[in-house]
Design a protein around this motif. Sequence first.
Motif, PDB file in Angstrom:
ATOM      1  N   GLY A   1       0.805  -1.217   0.000  1.00 20.88           N
ATOM      2  CA  GLY A   1       0.000   0.000   0.000  1.00 20.88           C
ATOM      3  C   GLY A   1       0.835   1.262   0.000  1.00 20.88           C
ATOM      4  O   GLY A   1       0.371   2.323  -0.431  1.00 20.88           O
ATOM      5  N   SER A   2       2.089   1.163   0.472  1.00 21.74           N
ATOM      6  CA  SER A   2       2.936   2.354   0.517  1.00 21.74           C
ATOM      7  C   SER A   2       3.993   2.402  -0.576  1.00 21.74           C
ATOM      8  O   SER A   2       4.674   3.426  -0.715  1.00 21.74           O
TER       9      SER A   2
ATOM     10  N   ALA B   1       7.128   9.137  -4.866  1.00 22.82           N
ATOM     11  CA  ALA B   1       6.284  10.327  -4.702  1.00 22.82           C
ATOM     12  C   ALA B   1       4.992   9.969  -3.983  1.00 22.82           C
ATOM     13  O   ALA B   1       4.508  10.729  -3.125  1.00 22.82           O
ATOM     14  N   GLY B   2       4.418   8.822  -4.315  1.00 26.10           N
ATOM     15  CA  GLY B   2       3.191   8.397  -3.655  1.00 26.10           C
ATOM     16  C   GLY B   2       3.390   8.135  -2.177  1.00 26.10           C
ATOM     17  O   GLY B   2       2.535   8.476  -1.354  1.00 26.10           O
ATOM     18  N   GLU B   3       4.527   7.544  -1.821  1.00 27.74           N
ATOM     19  CA  GLU B   3       4.818   7.286  -0.412  1.00 27.74           C
ATOM     20  C   GLU B   3       4.970   8.588   0.360  1.00 27.74           C
ATOM     21  O   GLU B   3       4.453   8.733   1.469  1.00 27.74           O
ATOM     22  N   ARG B   4       5.649   9.538  -0.238  1.00 26.07           N
ATOM     23  CA  ARG B   4       5.818  10.834   0.431  1.00 26.07           C
ATOM     24  C   ARG B   4       4.481  11.550   0.585  1.00 26.07           C
ATOM     25  O   ARG B   4       4.214  12.193   1.613  1.00 26.07           O
ATOM     26  N   ALA B   5       3.622  11.420  -0.412  1.00 24.88           N
ATOM     27  CA  ALA B   5       2.302  12.045  -0.340  1.00 24.88           C
ATOM     28  C   ALA B   5       1.462  11.415   0.760  1.00 24.88           C
ATOM     29  O   ALA B   5       0.681  12.108   1.441  1.00 24.88           O
ATOM     30  N   MET B   6       1.592  10.110   0.952  1.00 24.56           N
ATOM     31  CA  MET B   6       0.873   9.442   2.033  1.00 24.56           C
ATOM     32  C   MET B   6       1.307   9.978   3.389  1.00 24.56           C
ATOM     33  O   MET B   6       0.470  10.257   4.262  1.00 24.56           O
TER      34      MET B   6
ATOM     35  N   THR C   1       5.658   1.813   5.939  1.00 23.58           N
ATOM     36  CA  THR C   1       6.575   0.676   5.866  1.00 23.58           C
ATOM     37  C   THR C   1       7.584   0.845   4.749  1.00 23.58           C
ATOM     38  O   THR C   1       8.783   0.589   4.933  1.00 23.58           O
ATOM     39  N   SER C   2       7.140   1.270   3.570  1.00 17.71           N
ATOM     40  CA  SER C   2       8.068   1.397   2.447  1.00 17.71           C
ATOM     41  C   SER C   2       9.067   2.526   2.655  1.00 17.71           C
ATOM     42  O   SER C   2      10.233   2.416   2.263  1.00 17.71           O
TER      43      SER C   2
ATOM     44  N   SER D   1      12.876  -7.052   7.417  1.00 21.35           N
ATOM     45  CA  SER D   1      11.512  -7.472   7.110  1.00 21.35           C
ATOM     46  C   SER D   1      10.578  -6.285   7.266  1.00 21.35           C
ATOM     47  O   SER D   1      10.908  -5.285   7.922  1.00 21.35           O
ATOM     48  N   ALA D   2       9.395  -6.407   6.678  1.00 21.67           N
ATOM     49  CA  ALA D   2       8.453  -5.284   6.656  1.00 21.67           C
ATOM     50  C   ALA D   2       8.067  -4.840   8.065  1.00 21.67           C
ATOM     51  O   ALA D   2       8.111  -3.641   8.389  1.00 21.67           O
TER      52      ALA D   2
END
Length: 301
Positions: A87-88, A94-99, A114-115, A216-217
Amino acid sequence: MDVSFLGGPQPQLGVGVVAPFDFALDRELWRWVPDDVSLHLTRTPFVPVEVSLDLARLVSEHETLDAAVQALCAVSPQVISYACTSGSFVGGVAGERAMCAAMVQAGEVPALTTSGALIAAVREIGARRVAVVTPYTKSVTDSLEDYLGEAGITVTGRAYLGLTRHIWKVPYRDVVDMARAAVVGDTDALFISCTNLPTYDVIPQLEAELRLPVLSANQVTMWAALRAIGVEAVGPYQALLDPVARRGPAAMTGSDPVDGGPRVTPEAAFAGSAVPPEAEVADGLDPPPYPPEDTGGLPPV
């Protein structure tokens, strides 16, 4: 008996955790957490979609994050972590930073994913070339490799299960088999993806066998969240958490070059750790071989 003199429970730091609706490993997260920290978990709303890129996008929508973060803020956590790897990473860097930005805006509390924690952990141990193990389908695994590549990390090998459900039921032996297949060539570290894949007890075993750091995650999520509030994660001989283990294969045996004292080997640290018995097999999953990615990976189950 009058116990009023005790004065009540000791103060606790709080870590808020947003998890996908099907997350089943709450207890595993707690194993990295010291006694003076509490986890406060909430889950995203249920959607009738199996594990896939579509599900990763649904459970990471900003509206979903906004509601989850506001619910967590009712108990005043010091940091909020989004505990879902796919999901991250599905939206790229860019999507992870936006989250993260969306969560901070919703709760006015520091936030991470997590990512994002994975990238921080890889840099923390000085790795550039990483082998990857996932329970996902090929398309989701491809997306993880794209995310790592965008962050400047080379994937040297990979293995995956092709699962779309019941990931938390995968036994340790399947994780170990995949790791052995994925670690090929010049590799600095191994990453085991998915917060719904059990990994806590298997990390020291793999570090001892493969002679490289294993991430690990769930481990990187808890490490990053606790570090954000000035607390160290706990765990048996894991390179990310233990400076002795992090010094590499030469430091895994013998005496400490600094003080000359004995050093605990990863084999000794792992001795006695609980590993699911051979009879505990994932739902409908027979232990298959896990070829390196250049043979085509595994077909979806």
